[in-house]
Scaffold this active site. Structure first.
Site, PDB file in Angstrom:
ATOM      1  N   GLU A 207      38.142  45.254  42.785  1.00  0.00           N
ATOM      2  CA  GLU A 207      38.813  44.341  43.732  1.00  0.00           C
ATOM      3  C   GLU A 207      39.864  45.085  44.562  1.00  0.00           C
ATOM      4  OE1 GLU A 207      39.975  40.591  41.918  1.00  0.00           O
ATOM      5  OE2 GLU A 207      37.879  40.099  41.529  1.00  0.00           O
ATOM      6  N   GLU A 334      31.434  40.394  38.083  1.00  0.00           N
ATOM      7  CA  GLU A 334      32.273  39.295  37.585  1.00  0.00           C
ATOM      8  C   GLU A 334      31.689  37.993  38.099  1.00  0.00           C
ATOM      9  OE1 GLU A 334      36.559  39.597  37.888  1.00  0.00           O
ATOM     10  OE2 GLU A 334      36.497  41.780  37.683  1.00  0.00           O
TER      11      GLU A 334
HETATM   12  O1  AHR Z   1      38.391  38.129  35.241  1.00  0.00           O
HETATM   13  C1  AHR Z   1      39.740  37.971  35.554  1.00  0.00           C
HETATM   14  C2  AHR Z   1      40.137  38.700  36.829  1.00  0.00           C
HETATM   15  O2  AHR Z   1      39.419  38.182  37.896  1.00  0.00           O
HETATM   16  C3  AHR Z   1      39.823  40.164  36.881  1.00  0.00           C
HETATM   17  O3  AHR Z   1      40.784  40.937  36.254  1.00  0.00           O
HETATM   18  C4  AHR Z   1      39.800  40.441  38.352  1.00  0.00           C
HETATM   19  O4  AHR Z   1      38.977  41.520  38.688  1.00  0.00           O
HETATM   20  C5  AHR Z   1      39.343  39.124  38.943  1.00  0.00           C
HETATM   21  O5  AHR Z   1      40.142  38.713  39.983  1.00  0.00           O
END
Ligand code: AHR
Length: 535
Positions: A207, A334
């Site tokens: 990110e 994610e």
């Molecule tokens: O999964 C929680 C958070 O969500 C992670 O650390 C980040 O990469 C995303 O914003």
């Protein structure tokens, strides 16, 4: 089917969904599966996991310590290992997430008693008086032991925001260099692991548009090249994952994908094997709650899950403008449903959520999207495996529960290493309540795959009212025998908690088989998985 319906059906065939647009309510679905000509293999890595140093994920969730009363193997919670082995977990992404960009891998090696206590990015989100500083008891050696115990591959995320290319390259050498080459390899051996870890998957940042450095795609692409050009060339050949878009943005963040690839043009030679896409069903700013909701809330979550398909298709199309041969694959590292805070299993277990059957159906429709797009996606990692957002488990001390999400992963595990079989579903669309009035969603969604004459079929019926009789027809071959399982509950809000860990679990589903046909009755709000042995 008349000609107009047939044309409509053809248009939807590529998504695996064919809707007959008709006003008459029907509880019957016709499903046709092509078994003669299968597509790409479904990589096991689509069923990957993500674990971060955050709240109760690593500490207590996974790492209980060698002297714990909780059953453990070398300090790692035994039940966690056993359950993940059972479903053939393919990989773990670690150590973050946002944590990764503040993590210095050297803090987590050597004598555990001498490891420093360090700042954790998530400390700022902890309720007053609660501590989330990092003890570094779970470092790279403990992580690799977890991978070995579970039979999973490691996927490491490099620190770009507060680390340097040198720190990254040293980590690569520490992990992958054979003993007797560089000093870092000998240091690894001194710390207990003579054999190289053989890490193949490397995330170059996380990110970077947010907690990973707050960069523009142009700034990130410059840094990406600096991080990868001197990558130490120890085996195995690395699979390098660049930071991609925030897919749950309103505009899907197509601008990041375009901006990054644009900036990588012009003679730059740095390889990008994977583009990370984060796609949360993001309800953090909505009144939607985790464990109490109405029909509208049920359908909203499932609709957002179905949108995963749009995110994949649109970013894939954008990437194709710069990379027509599609060397770079998508890595959805994610994903999950993220509700607003307030229902954590304990205040220090940040982002933990008591998931329900609704989240299980969301999981099922998402995994079906991944299967159907197996040619585009190299990996996907659910966020996060335990005590977090879209978890398979909840754990606290010696208490442990498998969430309904776990059971979907279990029911879908046969898809791994199978080849996608085209599946056409013809059934009524559902008109469902939504924030903006009435919305339309497919009556059923699903995917099919074939491995060694075993056809795996998974189907979700999101309807809160109507069971569906599904008549399945194979285009060739006969069904020798069939087995089915179903995940559902009388209450849509049912879930498994630490107090009631066994509320939702799969049961056998009757299946009638004759020749090239099978018939099942899918209850309302249910996920089914079938295993058909075919000739
Ligand atoms: O999964 C929680 C958070 O969500 C992670 O650390 C980040 O990469 C995303 O914003």
């Amino acid at each position: 089917m008349n000609r107009r319906d047939f044309l409509r059906a053809s248009i939807y065939a590529s998504t695996g969904l064919i809707h007959r647009v008709s006003s008459a309510l029907s509880a019957v679905a016709e499903i046709e599966i092509t078994t003669s000509d299968t597509g790409p293999e479904i990589s096991p890595h689509l069923y990957g996991q993500f674990i971060e140093h955050l709240g109760g994920v690593i500490y207590d969730g996974i790492w209980v310590g060698r002297n714990s009363k909780v059953a453990n193997v070398d300090g790692i919670r035994k039940q966690f290992v056993d359950d993940l082995r059972r479903i053939g977990v393919p990989n773990f992404r670690w150590p973050g997430g946002c944590f990764a960009d503040g993590y210095h891998w050297r803090d987590g090696i050597g004598d555990p008693a001498k490891r420093p206590r360090t700042y954790n990015y998530w400390q700022a989100s902890m309720p007053d008086g609660l501590d989330d500083t990092e003890t570094n008891q779970f470092g790279i050696h403990e992580f690799m032991q977890l991978c070995r115990l579970c039979g999973a591959e490691p996927y490491l995320a490099a620190n770009m925001a507060s680390g340097s290319p040198r720190e990254f390259h040293d980590w690569v050498s520490y992990c992958n260099a054979p003993v007797g080459t560089v000093s870092l390899a000998n240091e690894r051996a001194m710390n207990g692991d003579k054999e190289p870890f053989g890490v193949r998957f490397w995330g170059v940042g996380n990110e970077s548009w947010g907690c990973g450095g707050d960069m523009t795609p142009q700034e990130y692409s410059t840094l990406y090249r600096r991080f990868v050009t001197q990558f130490p060339a120890y085996p195995p050949k690395p699979f390098l994952v660049a930071v991609g878009p925030r897919g749950h943005s309103k505009d899907l963040d197509i601008g990041w994908t375009n901006g990054f690839f644009e900036a990588m043009q012009g003679g730059h030679r740095s390889r990008v094997d994977g583009l990370s896409v984060h796609y949360y069903t993001d309800f953090r700013n909505s009144p939607e709650r985790v464990s109490t909701f109405d029909a509208r809330g049920w359908y909203e979550v499932i609709r957002e899950g179905l949108r995963t398909e749009t995110v994949i298709e649109q970013h894939w199309a954008a990437m194709g403008k710069y990379d027509p041969d599609h060397h770079t694959k998508l890595v959805v590292d994610e994903w999950g449903v993220w509700y607003r805070p307030g229902e954590e299993i304990s205040p220090a277990y940040l982002l933990s959520q008591p998931l329900t059957l609704r989240d299980a159906l969301h999981t099922a429709v998402t995994l079906d999207v991944f299967n159907r797009h197996a040619d585009k996606i190299a990996m996907a990692n659910v966020a996060q495996t335990i005590n977090c957002i879209h978890s398979l488990f909840l754990a606290q001390g010696d208490r442990f529960a498998r969430t309904p999400v776990y059971y979907v992963f279990e029911m879908y595990s046969n898809h791994m290493r199978s080849h996608v079989a085209s599946m056409q579903i013809r059934c009524e669309e559902l008109k469902v309540p939504s924030r903006n009035g009435i919305a339309t969603i497919p009556g059923l969604s699903g995917s099919a795959s074939l491995k060694n004459q075993t056809l795996t079929v998974t189907i979700t019926n999101p309807s809160l009212d109507a069971p569906v009789v599904a008549r399945i027809r194979l285009t060739s071959g006969s069904i020798i025998e069939g087995r089915g399982s179903v995940l559902t509950h009388t209450e849509m809000t049912a879930g498994n908690t630490l107090d009631r860990p066994n509320e939702v679990s799969p049961s056998a589903l009757p299946i009638v088989v004759r020749g090239n046909r099978a018939e099942i009755s899918i209850p309302q709000h249910a996920v089914v998985a079938l295993e058909l042995r075919i000739s």
